[in-house]
Design a protein around this motif. Structure first.
Motif, PDB file in Angstrom:
ATOM      1  N   TRP A 176     -14.940  29.469 -25.861  1.00 22.90           N
ATOM      2  CA  TRP A 176     -13.415  29.924 -25.780  1.00 22.90           C
ATOM      3  C   TRP A 176     -13.381  30.698 -24.448  1.00 22.90           C
ATOM      4  N   LEU A 177     -14.372  31.470 -23.937  1.00 21.62           N
ATOM      5  CA  LEU A 177     -14.080  32.359 -22.983  1.00 21.62           C
ATOM      6  C   LEU A 177     -14.272  31.725 -21.483  1.00 21.62           C
ATOM      7  N   MET A 178     -15.372  30.579 -21.503  1.00 24.66           N
ATOM      8  CA  MET A 178     -15.742  30.116 -20.469  1.00 24.66           C
ATOM      9  C   MET A 178     -14.332  28.889 -20.242  1.00 24.66           C
ATOM     10  N   ALA A 179     -13.611  28.635 -21.155  1.00 26.69           N
ATOM     11  CA  ALA A 179     -12.574  27.528 -20.910  1.00 26.69           C
ATOM     12  C   ALA A 179     -11.419  28.478 -20.197  1.00 26.69           C
ATOM     13  N   ALA A 180     -11.597  29.814 -20.076  1.00 26.07           N
ATOM     14  CA  ALA A 180     -10.592  30.295 -19.342  1.00 26.07           C
ATOM     15  C   ALA A 180     -11.155  30.373 -17.717  1.00 26.07           C
ATOM     16  N   HIS A 181     -12.127  29.804 -17.644  1.00 26.72           N
ATOM     17  CA  HIS A 181     -12.574  29.806 -16.114  1.00 26.72           C
ATOM     18  C   HIS A 181     -12.442  31.082 -15.296  1.00 26.72           C
ATOM     19  N   PRO A 182     -13.446  32.142 -15.920  1.00 31.43           N
ATOM     20  CA  PRO A 182     -13.341  33.518 -15.279  1.00 31.43           C
ATOM     21  C   PRO A 182     -13.727  33.491 -13.657  1.00 31.43           C
TER      22      PRO A 182
END
Length: 292
Positions: A176-182
């Motif tokens: 989920w967090l990686m899908a936000a492309h930090p």
């Protein structure tokens, strides 16, 4: 924290041995581990610049029973998925929440009945890689997660119900967090440099931090305030109080007076004042409760 998961079910439930990262952050961690099951896991390597750990607490208390949990003021932001009986100022009950940097001393919650909390502890300044907002707006506040991450709704929209323990939930939180492309903001290299100096016990005063960082006091204040949501002087005081609390929790044999001197306080009165400002108690009272 080292590589891999740090799942402490059996140890904490039977021996009340806290993981190292609890010391100086959770007050009387053995008490919590005697009443609840705690777990934690590291994020995927690609997320470690911005996410410190995933954590979880699960509990089953008796009818009408209430158990208080206190953590020291913390400039980290926490995203939590809460189920069951959790009470604190401003929010009660189940939901997805963001808790901002705490600057008013302890952060207190009450556990009741049965329930669980699954949390994401972002690295200091780490949320700036996911959202662009002023962290000062979250100071000493808990708000719905959807106010901060607009695509969250009901246990993080898009990934469904999550397991209640950190180790099992970690892969889905990673995705989920990686899908936000930090991505780092342009200030993060400077922020990390200052944070590394704040972690060094040799950095005890603002003047020392100025000298070692190469930034003026004004620049340090602006940099830290923008990216952490708290002032640099608070960070300096907090670092020493955390060291003192961790030493007391570990059963450090030094007297409180010697501990204060070793950690950079010039006298007992300032040590007592700062310790009480962060923990809500004097050092003697805190140490006395542990021994009792």
């Amino acid at each position: 924290m080292g590589a891999g998961a740090d799942w402490t079910n059996a140890t904490s439930a039977r021996g009340h041995v806290p993981p190292a990262h609890m010391y100086g952050h959770v007050l009387r961690p053995e008490d919590l581990l005697g009443r609840a099951v705690y777990g934690s896991a590291v994020p995927a390597p690609s997320l470690t610049p911005w996410v410190e750990r995933y954590w979880s607490v699960r509990w089953e208390l008796g009818p009408g029973e209430m158990f208080p949990v206190s953590t020291l003021d913390d400039p980290s932001l926490h995203l939590t998925i809460e189920r069951g009986g959790v009470r604190r100022d401003g929010t009660d009950g189940a939901g997805d929440w963001i808790t901002g940097p705490v600057t008013r001393g302890r952060f207190d919650v009450q556990l009741t009945g049965s329930g669980s909390v699954l949390g994401v502890k972002f690295a200091l300044g780490g949320t700036t890689a996911f959202v662009h907002a002023d962290l000062r707006a979250l100071r000493d506040r808990t708000v719905p997660a959807s106010d901060w991450f607009p695509d969250t709704s009901g246990s993080l929209h898009g990934i469904g119900d999550l397991p209640a323990d950190a180790e099992q939930a970690a892969p889905r939180l990673d995705a989920w967090l990686m899908a936000a492309h930090p991505a780092d903001s342009h200030e993060m290299p400077a922020v990390r440099h200052v944070l590394a100096l704040l972690e060094d016990p040799r950095t005890r005063t603002l003047a020392e931090l100025e000298e070692r960082s190469g930034f003026s006091a004004r620049s340090l204040q602006r940099l830290v305030d923008r990216n952490l949501g708290v002032g640099v002087k608070r960070m300096l005081m907090r670092a020493r109080v955390i060291d003192a609390t961790a030493a007391i929790d570990h059963g450090d044999p030094r007297t409180l007076g010697q501990l204060a001197l070793d950690l950079g306080w010039f006298d007992q009165s300032h040590f007592i004042r700062d310790f009480r400002a962060v923990t809500g108690e004097t050092p003697a009272r805190y140490a006395g409760r542990l021994r009792g």
